[in-house]
Design a protein around this motif. Structure first.
Motif, PDB file in Angstrom:
ATOM      1  N   ASN A  63     -19.244   9.680  37.654  1.00 35.89           N
ATOM      2  CA  ASN A  63     -17.989  10.095  37.395  1.00 35.89           C
ATOM      3  C   ASN A  63     -17.474  11.350  37.722  1.00 35.89           C
ATOM      4  OD1 ASN A  63     -17.078   7.742  35.535  1.00 35.89           O
ATOM      5  ND2 ASN A  63     -18.809   8.409  34.353  1.00 35.89           N
ATOM      6  N   GLN A  64     -17.991  11.733  39.085  1.00 34.11           N
ATOM      7  CA  GLN A  64     -17.522  13.166  39.539  1.00 34.11           C
ATOM      8  C   GLN A  64     -16.051  12.993  39.942  1.00 34.11           C
ATOM      9  OE1 GLN A  64     -20.412  14.897  42.071  1.00 34.11           O
ATOM     10  NE2 GLN A  64     -21.459  15.801  40.302  1.00 34.11           N
ATOM     11  N   LYS A  65     -15.801  11.765  40.907  1.00 37.63           N
ATOM     12  CA  LYS A  65     -14.641  11.758  41.478  1.00 37.63           C
ATOM     13  C   LYS A  65     -13.287  11.050  40.795  1.00 37.63           C
ATOM     14  CE  LYS A  65     -16.538  11.775  46.280  1.00 37.63           C
ATOM     15  NZ  LYS A  65     -16.869  11.041  47.463  1.00 37.63           N
ATOM     16  N   THR A  66     -13.927  10.020  40.005  1.00 42.61           N
ATOM     17  CA  THR A  66     -12.755   9.359  39.188  1.00 42.61           C
ATOM     18  C   THR A  66     -13.690   9.260  37.632  1.00 42.61           C
ATOM     19  OG1 THR A  66     -13.355   7.409  40.067  1.00 42.61           O
ATOM     20  CG2 THR A  66     -11.617   8.491  40.969  1.00 42.61           C
ATOM     21  N   GLY A  67     -12.777   9.023  36.760  1.00 45.59           N
ATOM     22  CA  GLY A  67     -13.347   8.597  35.332  1.00 45.59           C
ATOM     23  C   GLY A  67     -13.493   9.798  34.501  1.00 45.59           C
ATOM     24  N   SER A  68     -13.884   9.386  33.276  1.00 42.32           N
ATOM     25  CA  SER A  68     -14.124  10.771  32.105  1.00 42.32           C
ATOM     26  C   SER A  68     -15.493  10.125  31.359  1.00 42.32           C
ATOM     27  CB  SER A  68     -13.133  10.954  31.285  1.00 42.32           C
ATOM     28  OG  SER A  68     -12.345   9.642  31.066  1.00 42.32           O
ATOM     29  N   VAL A  69     -15.933  11.179  30.948  1.00 44.00           N
ATOM     30  CA  VAL A  69     -17.355  11.202  29.919  1.00 44.00           C
ATOM     31  C   VAL A  69     -16.841  11.413  28.618  1.00 44.00           C
ATOM     32  CG1 VAL A  69     -19.550  11.881  29.771  1.00 44.00           C
ATOM     33  CG2 VAL A  69     -18.354  11.686  31.925  1.00 44.00           C
ATOM     34  N   PHE A  70     -17.353  10.590  27.779  1.00 47.64           N
ATOM     35  CA  PHE A  70     -17.198  10.848  26.428  1.00 47.64           C
ATOM     36  C   PHE A  70     -18.209  10.852  25.661  1.00 47.64           C
ATOM     37  CE2 PHE A  70     -12.512   9.737  26.223  1.00 47.64           C
ATOM     38  CZ  PHE A  70     -12.343   8.753  27.347  1.00 47.64           C
ATOM     39  N   VAL A  71     -18.202  12.099  24.995  1.00 49.20           N
ATOM     40  CA  VAL A  71     -19.488  12.321  24.026  1.00 49.20           C
ATOM     41  C   VAL A  71     -18.894  12.424  22.571  1.00 49.20           C
ATOM     42  CG1 VAL A  71     -21.566  13.766  23.616  1.00 49.20           C
ATOM     43  CG2 VAL A  71     -20.832  13.319  25.919  1.00 49.20           C
ATOM     44  N   PHE A  87     -22.470  11.717  34.278  1.00 49.55           N
ATOM     45  CA  PHE A  87     -21.809  12.852  34.798  1.00 49.55           C
ATOM     46  C   PHE A  87     -21.560  12.645  36.094  1.00 49.55           C
ATOM     47  CE2 PHE A  87     -20.116  15.500  31.330  1.00 49.55           C
ATOM     48  CZ  PHE A  87     -20.986  15.814  30.368  1.00 49.55           C
TER      49      PHE A  87
END
Lengths: 99, 115
Positions: B19-27, B16
């Motif tokens: 990936n604050q500025k760019t990108g996504s987190v998948f759960v 988390f």
């Protein structure tokens, strides 16, 4: 793929899909900080339900759905969670008149 | 990378943060039997031990982490996971516009009969 706009409807649909095919259904949670967007997806590789939000008020709904899936997936007996009625129905208790 | 529940939550927190500025987190959450989903043509008749657990996977497109959530660890994992979401998800507050009433600024005189 069905997009939902109401969390209660999504909850009911997700629960129905999971209990119809528990071993195949998966729940996906996607978060993008740069867009401030959360997307929830429930699918069994044939039917897909999705909902997206960017509001902090919906966090409680997200937690509720998460809890539903963690509890029912890790549990051996699915019938206990299947019986729980969703919060959509406001059941009024019938009061019997005393004679 | 298969981890324990505590290690998974630590790494998820790092995912988390990175990936604050760019990108996504998948759960992803999935129910597992401990057995492969497809049927294998094996002659040996294995006793099917039905120990269900929740497989939790997380990724940011590059790193992959996973953990198994057993029945005994549900509550503990839930609490920690919920607090993690609470701290890391930065969502916008919904502004509900109040409808302006069409009443006049000056209050109306009440119809009290003067004695």
């Amino acid at each position: 793929m069905v997009w939902y706009f109401d969390f209660e409807e999504f909850y009911v649909a997700a629960k129905k899909l999971f209990f119809s095919n528990p071993l195949k259904t998966r729940f996906l949670f996607k978060y993008r900080n740069c867009d401030g967007k959360v997307v929830l997806k429930v699918t069994d590789d044939q039917v897909c339900h999705k909902i997206a939000t960017k509001y902090s008020q919906d966090l409680k709904h997200i937690k509720r759905i998460n809890n539903l899936f963690i509890q029912s997936m890790a549990n051996k007996d699915l019938q206990t969670y299947q019986k729980e009625t969703p919060k959509l129905q406001n059941k009024k208790k019938k009061v019997r008149a005393k004679h | 990378m298969l981890l324990t529940n505590d290690q998974f939550l630590l790494y998820l927190k790092k995912l988390f943060e990175s990936n604050q500025k760019t990108g996504s987190v998948f759960v992803t959450l999935k129910r597992t039997n401990g057995q492969p989903p497809h049927k294998t043509n094996s002659n040996k008749k294995k006793k099917q031990a039905t120990n269900y657990s929740c497989l939790c996977r997380a990724t940011d497109g590059k790193k992959k982490i996973s953990t198994y959530i057993e029945h005994r660890n549900i509550v503990r994992f839930q609490i920690q996971y919920n607090t993690l979401l609470q701290t890391n998800l930065k969502l916008v507050k919904k502004i509900v516009k109040k409808k302006k009433s069409k009443k006049s600024k000056f209050p109306r005189k009440s119809n009290i009969q003067k004695k």
